[in-house]
Motif scaffolding. Structure first.
Motif, PDB file in Angstrom:
ATOM      1  N   PRO A  61       0.855  -1.437  -0.222  1.00  0.00           N
ATOM      2  CA  PRO A  61       0.038   0.082  -0.076  1.00  0.00           C
ATOM      3  C   PRO A  61       0.780   1.063  -0.078  1.00  0.00           C
ATOM      4  N   GLU A  62       0.437   2.220  -0.655  1.00  0.00           N
ATOM      5  CA  GLU A  62       1.095   3.448  -0.892  1.00  0.00           C
ATOM      6  C   GLU A  62       1.203   4.097   0.638  1.00  0.00           C
TER       7      GLU A  62
ATOM      8  N   ALA B 264       0.286  -0.657  -4.716  1.00  0.00           N
ATOM      9  CA  ALA B 264       1.305  -1.296  -5.568  1.00  0.00           C
ATOM     10  C   ALA B 264       1.635  -2.638  -5.747  1.00  0.00           C
ATOM     11  N   PHE B 265       2.085  -3.238  -6.867  1.00  0.00           N
ATOM     12  CA  PHE B 265       2.604  -4.569  -6.718  1.00  0.00           C
ATOM     13  C   PHE B 265       3.758  -5.073  -7.559  1.00  0.00           C
ATOM     14  N   LYS B 266       4.228  -6.133  -7.250  1.00  0.00           N
ATOM     15  CA  LYS B 266       5.578  -6.614  -7.823  1.00  0.00           C
ATOM     16  C   LYS B 266       5.471  -8.114  -7.875  1.00  0.00           C
TER      17      LYS B 266
ATOM     18  N   MET C 127       5.892  -4.442 -12.494  1.00  0.00           N
ATOM     19  CA  MET C 127       5.494  -3.578 -11.433  1.00  0.00           C
ATOM     20  C   MET C 127       4.174  -3.052 -11.975  1.00  0.00           C
ATOM     21  N   GLY C 128       3.597  -2.356 -11.235  1.00  0.00           N
ATOM     22  CA  GLY C 128       2.218  -1.617 -11.509  1.00  0.00           C
ATOM     23  C   GLY C 128       1.456  -1.322 -10.237  1.00  0.00           C
ATOM     24  N   TYR C 129       0.459  -0.597 -10.395  1.00  0.00           N
ATOM     25  CA  TYR C 129      -0.272  -0.167  -9.109  1.00  0.00           C
ATOM     26  C   TYR C 129      -2.017  -0.170  -9.493  1.00  0.00           C
ATOM     27  N   PHE C 130      -2.689  -0.124  -8.532  1.00  0.00           N
ATOM     28  CA  PHE C 130      -4.260   0.313  -8.685  1.00  0.00           C
ATOM     29  C   PHE C 130      -4.697   0.964  -7.507  1.00  0.00           C
TER      30      PHE C 130
ATOM     31  N   THR D 253       7.418   0.497  -4.916  1.00  0.00           N
ATOM     32  CA  THR D 253       7.853  -1.152  -4.566  1.00  0.00           C
ATOM     33  C   THR D 253       9.031  -1.285  -3.951  1.00  0.00           C
ATOM     34  N   GLN D 254       9.874  -0.245  -3.954  1.00  0.00           N
ATOM     35  CA  GLN D 254      11.326  -0.394  -3.680  1.00  0.00           C
ATOM     36  C   GLN D 254      11.708   0.402  -2.592  1.00  0.00           C
TER      37      GLN D 254
END
Length: 841
Positions: free
Chosen positions: A189-190, A203-205, A238-241, A455-456
């Protein structure tokens, strides 16, 4: 000071004063944070080190060429903290193979690791570089790079494979074969907290079993299996929603991977906490920070920081919900920054990474008269550098030109000085294709960069101001320590003598201070295998003095041992390349005017562990191993030599009757663990013909075979390197050298003397220079094949006041394409990189 640094500092001052009126909060918390950041930057300033290589995959007998750029971590101007950089090669077992200590000027240094086969068998290696000061802040700050040494057999052709770039684009057909357990998917989560009823980015990885990003897509389902939203990663996994989670609801990600489906639960939403969200609109010159808190009656502190610089700080009222704060992008430098939300105890509740690019890097242009050349053609390169405003820049740059047939370089995605110093070095973990984020700035790249930031983890610049810094900053190579007496009290005014063997020999002396401390500095370049430090008291007597030396402490190697499986996965486009690479060693020797001696073939070659044989493992006239010595372990070294070494004898030197030892007709010189026994010999005031003989005999009578790991006789063709290292060039006599490797490795010490200390310093390296052939009408058509993989390497390119420099080199004997890669700095914080492609017809 550079204009952009002035602008940044003014912006910082502006935001501090602006925050007083804008947020209209009490100054106590803010001033405390500001003071703490200033104090940390004063007490514990950070350094960064970037290293540019000619390539990353090598063959045996090749040379690793590199240049180091040591900078201040905050502004990237050259570091004024350290003057010495340590570089080392670590093998797949986590063992240090070789270390060099390199002095720096304006943060710049360069060096080379020749890959001798006895030291560097084919395998996977890690290059590590750092300053002593960096060790205070942990392993994260050390520069590391993976290096491969391929096995090349001149009688076999290598495996011909596609380049990694092409292979990765076509790998989706194998997705269906992946095991579900081989894919790791993380949801983050952000800001770090997922609070119920607040819309947030998730976010996801997705990583495969080799920790590489893998492309995935899917849906988010609630507990009733209703689709809440969809998601799709980029090509790096990687990405996010965005989702507003409900309390006590369970969310599951249905992940599609090829023909497989993987289900992964998302984190549970919490009832109370803080939320921080960041929005960066390209059209706006400000960042929007939205924050909310359900922590009752708790005041908060919001701050922005970048690389140890505090960019803004503001106090936030208790019970704040739906508050949006806008801050100017100009107060942050180019690179990775963070927004932090803390409570009044300065505990971090939320953190958010982001990246800004102000396009204020150096503009580096490289050009040539043509983009096409012929074999063995002269290729001129013109370099022009300006700052982001177009003003010419004087700077230092390094250039590597490599053959694309033998060296795979991805100019769009590979690491470079920009991606490392501005991004990679401030993030934890491995970053795939770091150059990608700097190549093209568009909406897709911006979105991918934000996914990376979400994500990092980031490298913290925090520091406990009460914590002691353990490691000092090395301004230069020094030898220091302390002399104590029998009562372990400091011995003041003791005489300390430093004996070292380099060209011409070296003897230095100094006196201890009132605390018994001594320092030897301003030392010449060190090529000695060892130093001996002797101490005498104020009366010139050895007495019972003790010596403590502040020896170099290497950082722990925390990397797990790796499998030593090396695939020949470089881009070879012809069957005979590997054979020619191997034969090319003969070509290079001939170009340099070297004499090619007939190779001495050794059948069943014996080797001795830890031997200091200058010729390399097993290269000696006669060898006795530990296996040979075990049956006679109680015999003295003298008896072993008399019984086992052909031609060893005692006798008198011709012309003067001095007693000595010989192998056949050659006078013997003994070397113990790389240390010349003669180095410690001091003739008596009233010499006799037997003094030197008795001195040597006392040593070879003292050691037994059980103390020795191996003996090597270096005579005839094997003695040349030893003559150059240990003898005067004016000495016409022939010598045989006996290299004795002891089990302790401490050299020719009969016993540990209290007032003597053996120090094995780290080598400075050498003045080795990349050899670039020059073709003329005389040698243009010679019979040797020139298939260099590194066509040209130059770490010392300096642009003039007009920002210009010119270099040239000659092409080799293989048609194809060359990659010209240049990068560097103006030493004041400006960084630049550029790539040019040339065609060889």
């Amino acid at each position: 000071m550079m204009p952009k640094l002035q602008t940044l500092l003014l912006s910082l001052l502006f935001v501090f004063s602006l925050s007083q009126s804008t947020f209209a909060q009490t100054a106590d918390s803010k001033s405390g944070v500001i003071s703490e950041y200033d104090r940390i930057r004063e007490i514990a300033p950070r350094e960064k080190l970037y290293v540019h290589f000619d390539k990353s995959v090598y063959t045996p007998q090749d040379t690793i060429w590199f240049k180091g750029y040591l900078v201040n971590a905050s502004f990237h101007a050259y570091s004024q903290i350290s003057g010495l950089i340590y570089t080392e090669m670590i093998n797949w077992n986590g063992e240090v193979v070789q270390t060099l200590s390199l002095p720096t000027v304006l943060g710049l240094t360069w060096g080379a690791f020749p890959l001798k086969e006895d030291k560097y068998p084919p395998g996977n290696y890690t290059f590590r570089a750092y300053t002593n000061w960096m060790q205070n802040f942990g392993d994260t700050y050390l520069f590391k790079k993976e290096i491969k040494i391929l096995a090349i057999d001149a009688n076999q052709k290598p495996a011909v494979t596609k380049s990694k770039v092409i292979a990765e684009k076509t790998s989706s057909s194998n997705d269906a074969k992946r095991n579900k357990q081989e894919v790791d998917i993380q949801f983050l989560p952000e800001g770090g907290s997922w609070v119920a009823d607040f819309p947030q980015k998730m976010a996801f990885k997705a990583l495969d079993k080799s920790a590489k990003g893998i492309e995935v897509s899917g849906e988010i389902l609630d507990s009733k299996q209703n689709k809440v939203t969809e998601f799709k990663s980029n090509f790096l996994g990687m990405g996010y929603f965005t989702l507003s989670p409900l309390l006590n609801e369970t969310y599951t990600a249905k992940v599609k991977l090829g023909n497989e489906l993987i289900y992964k639960n998302l984190p549970k939403a919490i009832a109370a906490g803080t939320v921080i969200s960041l929005r960066d609109n390209n059209a706006s010159d400000s960042l929007s920070i939205a924050l909310s808190s359900t922590l009752v009656d708790q005041k908060l502190i919001l701050l922005g920081q970048s690389k140890g610089l505090l960019c803004f700080v503001a106090n936030i009222n208790a019970n704040t919900k739906g508050k949006t704060i806008k801050v100017s992008k100009d107060i942050f430098p180019t690179g990775v920054s963070q927004i932090l939300l803390m409570n009044d105890k300065k505990e971090v509740l939320n953190e958010r990474n982001f990246f800004l690019n102000h396009n204020d890097q150096l503009k580096v242009s490289i050009s040539s008269k043509s983009l096409e050349y012929t074999l063995r053609d002269s290729i001129p390169i013109h370099i022009k550098v300006s700052d982001y405003l177009g003003k010419p820049v004087s700077g230092s740059f390094s250039m590597a030109v490599t053959d694309d047939n033998q060296v795979s370089k991805d100019s769009l995605n590979d690491e470079n000085i920009l991606s490392y110093l501005l991004m990679t070095s401030d993030l934890k973990g491995q970053i795939e294709k770091p150059g990608y984020y700097f190549h093209q700035q568009n909406e897709q790249t911006k979105s991918d960069l934000d996914a990376l930031m979400l994500t990092q983890g980031w490298v913290s610049y925090n520091w406990d101001v009460n914590k002691k810094l353990t490691f000092n900053a090395d301004k230069e190579y020094t030898i220091s320590g302390k002399i104590t007496n029998v009562m372990s009290k400091p011995s003041a005014n003791a005489k300390v003598i430093l004996l070292g063997k380099n060209k011409g020999g070296m003897i230095l002396d100094t006196l201890t201070n009132q605390n018994g401390e001594f320092v030897f500095d301003q030392l010449p370049p060190i090529d000695s295998a060892s130093f001996v430090i002797q101490a005498k008291n104020a009366k010139g007597k050895a007495g019972t003095l003790g010596i403590t030396v502040n020896e170099f402490v290497r950082p722990p190697i925390i990397t797990a041992k790796k499998k030593n499986n090396v695939e020949n996965n470089e881009v070879f486009d012809s069957v005979g390349v590997a054979q020619i690479i191997a034969k090319n060693q003969v070509y290079e020797a001939a170009l340099k005017g070297g004499i090619l001696l007939r190779e001495v073939k050794i059948t069943g070659k014996k080797t001795i562990k830890d031997s200091k044989n200058l010729n390399g493992a097993g290269k000696a006239s006669q060898i006795l191993t530990e296996e040979d010595l075990t049956p006679i372990y109680k015999k003295t070294l003298l008896e072993v030599l008399q019984e086992k070494i052909k031609g060893f004898r005692e006798g008198n030197r011709k012309g003067n009757g001095i007693r000595d030892f010989f192998v056949n007709g050659d006078q013997v010189k003994f070397i113990f663990d790389g240390i010349d026994l003669d180095f410690f010999y001091q003739p008596p005031s009233f010499p006799s013909n037997n003094d030197y003989y008795l001195y040597v005999k006392s040593y070879i009578d003292y050691y037994n075979a059980e103390d020795i790991r191996g003996i090597e006789i270096l005579s005839n063709g094997y003695s040349f390197r030893y003559r150059n290292e240990y003898m005067s060039p004016m000495d016409p006599k022939m010598y045989a050298f006996i290299e004795v490797t002891t089990k302790t490795g401490t050299g020719p010490f009969l016993k540990k003397a209290a007032n003597m200390y053996l120090l094995k310093p780290i080598n400075y390296g050498s003045d080795r220079v990349f050899y670039s052939p020059k073709y003329t009408s005389v040698n243009r058509n010679d019979k040797f094949l020139d298939y260099r993989s590194t066509i040209y390497w130059n770490p010392t390119i300096l642009t003039n006041t007009n920002g210009e420099a010119d270099v040239s080199f000659f092409s080799a004997d293989k048609k194809g394409n060359y990659t010209v890669w240049i990068e560097g700095t103006d030493t004041e914080g400006g960084l630049g990189v550029s790539v040019l492609k040339l065609s060889i017809k």
